[in-house]
Design a protein around this motif. Sequence first.
Motif, PDB file in Angstrom:
ATOM      1  N   SER A  57      25.817   4.416  71.213  1.00 32.32           N
ATOM      2  CA  SER A  57      26.267   5.926  70.980  1.00 32.32           C
ATOM      3  C   SER A  57      25.563   6.412  69.860  1.00 32.32           C
ATOM      4  N   GLY A  58      25.546   5.605  68.715  1.00 31.26           N
ATOM      5  CA  GLY A  58      24.927   6.012  67.445  1.00 31.26           C
ATOM      6  C   GLY A  58      23.501   6.208  67.829  1.00 31.26           C
ATOM      7  N   MET A  59      22.851   5.451  68.465  1.00 27.09           N
ATOM      8  CA  MET A  59      21.521   5.670  68.773  1.00 27.09           C
ATOM      9  C   MET A  59      21.145   7.108  69.620  1.00 27.09           C
ATOM     10  N   GLU A  60      21.997   7.233  70.477  1.00 26.47           N
ATOM     11  CA  GLU A  60      21.818   8.466  71.291  1.00 26.47           C
ATOM     12  C   GLU A  60      22.181   9.683  70.327  1.00 26.47           C
ATOM     13  N   LEU A  61      23.183   9.228  69.485  1.00 22.81           N
ATOM     14  CA  LEU A  61      23.344  10.836  68.488  1.00 22.81           C
ATOM     15  C   LEU A  61      22.234  10.932  67.696  1.00 22.81           C
ATOM     16  N   ALA A  62      21.545   9.727  67.221  1.00 24.31           N
ATOM     17  CA  ALA A  62      20.311   9.895  66.232  1.00 24.31           C
ATOM     18  C   ALA A  62      19.259  10.456  67.076  1.00 24.31           C
ATOM     19  N   TYR A  63      18.754  10.217  68.521  1.00 28.82           N
ATOM     20  CA  TYR A  63      17.918  10.762  69.280  1.00 28.82           C
ATOM     21  C   TYR A  63      17.991  12.222  69.552  1.00 28.82           C
ATOM     22  N   ILE A  64      19.435  12.648  69.609  1.00 26.06           N
ATOM     23  CA  ILE A  64      19.669  14.012  70.097  1.00 26.06           C
ATOM     24  C   ILE A  64      19.399  14.769  68.717  1.00 26.06           C
ATOM     25  N   TRP A  65      19.974  14.279  67.438  1.00 27.60           N
ATOM     26  CA  TRP A  65      19.743  14.746  66.045  1.00 27.60           C
ATOM     27  C   TRP A  65      18.180  15.240  66.061  1.00 27.60           C
ATOM     28  N   ASN A  66      17.350  13.934  66.107  1.00 33.51           N
ATOM     29  CA  ASN A  66      16.065  14.158  65.726  1.00 33.51           C
ATOM     30  C   ASN A  66      15.337  15.053  66.637  1.00 33.51           C
ATOM     31  N   LYS A  67      15.967  15.315  67.985  1.00 35.96           N
ATOM     32  CA  LYS A  67      15.307  16.366  68.781  1.00 35.96           C
ATOM     33  C   LYS A  67      15.371  17.601  68.468  1.00 35.96           C
ATOM     34  N   ALA A  68      16.698  17.846  67.658  1.00 36.12           N
ATOM     35  CA  ALA A  68      17.295  19.103  67.480  1.00 36.12           C
ATOM     36  C   ALA A  68      16.391  19.617  66.034  1.00 36.12           C
ATOM     37  N   VAL A  69      16.193  18.608  65.348  1.00 31.22           N
ATOM     38  CA  VAL A  69      15.318  19.023  64.199  1.00 31.22           C
ATOM     39  C   VAL A  69      14.031  19.247  64.427  1.00 31.22           C
ATOM     40  N   ASP A  70      13.523  18.596  65.303  1.00 28.17           N
ATOM     41  CA  ASP A  70      12.025  18.889  65.742  1.00 28.17           C
ATOM     42  C   ASP A  70      11.943  20.325  66.411  1.00 28.17           C
ATOM     43  N   LYS A  71      12.911  20.517  67.250  1.00 24.97           N
ATOM     44  CA  LYS A  71      12.878  21.802  67.928  1.00 24.97           C
ATOM     45  C   LYS A  71      13.047  22.993  67.184  1.00 24.97           C
ATOM     46  N   THR A  72      13.766  22.823  66.100  1.00 27.54           N
ATOM     47  CA  THR A  72      14.436  23.703  65.079  1.00 27.54           C
ATOM     48  C   THR A  72      13.082  24.129  63.998  1.00 27.54           C
ATOM     49  N   PHE A  73      12.338  22.939  63.427  1.00 25.23           N
ATOM     50  CA  PHE A  73      11.463  23.288  62.433  1.00 25.23           C
ATOM     51  C   PHE A  73       9.936  23.196  63.266  1.00 25.23           C
ATOM     52  N   ARG A  74       9.913  23.075  64.321  1.00 21.30           N
ATOM     53  CA  ARG A  74       8.552  23.119  65.091  1.00 21.30           C
ATOM     54  C   ARG A  74       7.702  24.431  64.599  1.00 21.30           C
ATOM     55  N   PRO A  75       8.255  25.645  64.701  1.00 25.08           N
ATOM     56  CA  PRO A  75       7.475  26.807  64.310  1.00 25.08           C
ATOM     57  C   PRO A  75       7.171  26.935  62.715  1.00 25.08           C
ATOM     58  N   VAL A  76       8.111  26.256  61.929  1.00 30.79           N
ATOM     59  CA  VAL A  76       7.315  26.043  60.477  1.00 30.79           C
ATOM     60  C   VAL A  76       6.369  25.297  60.297  1.00 30.79           C
ATOM     61  N   ILE A  77       6.398  23.952  61.031  1.00 31.61           N
ATOM     62  CA  ILE A  77       5.602  22.929  61.013  1.00 31.61           C
ATOM     63  C   ILE A  77       4.065  23.356  61.592  1.00 31.61           C
ATOM     64  N   GLU A  78       4.310  24.169  62.673  1.00 25.89           N
ATOM     65  CA  GLU A  78       3.087  24.659  63.461  1.00 25.89           C
ATOM     66  C   GLU A  78       2.334  25.904  62.670  1.00 25.89           C
ATOM     67  N   SER A  79       3.101  26.758  61.813  1.00 26.76           N
ATOM     68  CA  SER A  79       2.532  27.587  60.773  1.00 26.76           C
ATOM     69  C   SER A  79       2.005  26.892  59.680  1.00 26.76           C
ATOM     70  N   LEU A  80       2.532  25.847  59.170  1.00 25.39           N
ATOM     71  CA  LEU A  80       1.755  25.211  57.839  1.00 25.39           C
ATOM     72  C   LEU A  80       0.494  24.613  58.459  1.00 25.39           C
ATOM     73  N   SER A  81       0.614  24.020  59.669  1.00 19.44           N
ATOM     74  CA  SER A  81      -0.597  23.173  60.094  1.00 19.44           C
ATOM     75  C   SER A  81      -1.719  24.181  60.424  1.00 19.44           C
ATOM     76  N   SER A  82      -1.174  25.270  60.893  1.00 19.04           N
ATOM     77  CA  SER A  82      -2.401  26.343  61.160  1.00 19.04           C
ATOM     78  C   SER A  82      -2.977  26.911  59.887  1.00 19.04           C
ATOM     79  N   ARG A  83      -2.405  26.743  58.719  1.00 23.45           N
ATOM     80  CA  ARG A  83      -2.759  27.295  57.516  1.00 23.45           C
ATOM     81  C   ARG A  83      -3.542  26.146  56.623  1.00 23.45           C
ATOM     82  N   GLY A  84      -3.631  24.987  57.551  1.00 29.18           N
ATOM     83  CA  GLY A  84      -4.310  23.839  56.667  1.00 29.18           C
ATOM     84  C   GLY A  84      -3.473  23.039  55.676  1.00 29.18           C
ATOM     85  N   TRP A  85      -2.270  23.146  55.790  1.00 35.04           N
ATOM     86  CA  TRP A  85      -1.443  22.163  54.936  1.00 35.04           C
ATOM     87  C   TRP A  85      -1.189  21.125  55.496  1.00 35.04           C
TER      88      TRP A  85
END
Length: 85
Positions: A57-85
Amino acid sequence: MISVLAQERLLGAALGTVFTGVLVFQQRKSIYKSIADTQSQLFPQSQLKELVFEKKSGMELAYIWNKAVDKTFRPVIESLSSRGW
């Protein structure tokens, strides 16, 4: 050609490596067995299954948490990547 002294050293090193490998393997086997014996004494089988389920259950929780963080910060990461950071 390899001299006799070099052959003896090579043979000694090979035998020493094999001996050390066997010794380490036996020690690890003994350690794992003692851990398993101790766990079986401390936790009956039903409690051990509950611990495994909690870990899963803890592993499933960690997977869900990582997936939510990825989905939340994906626009920020893509923006920084497009600027060459």
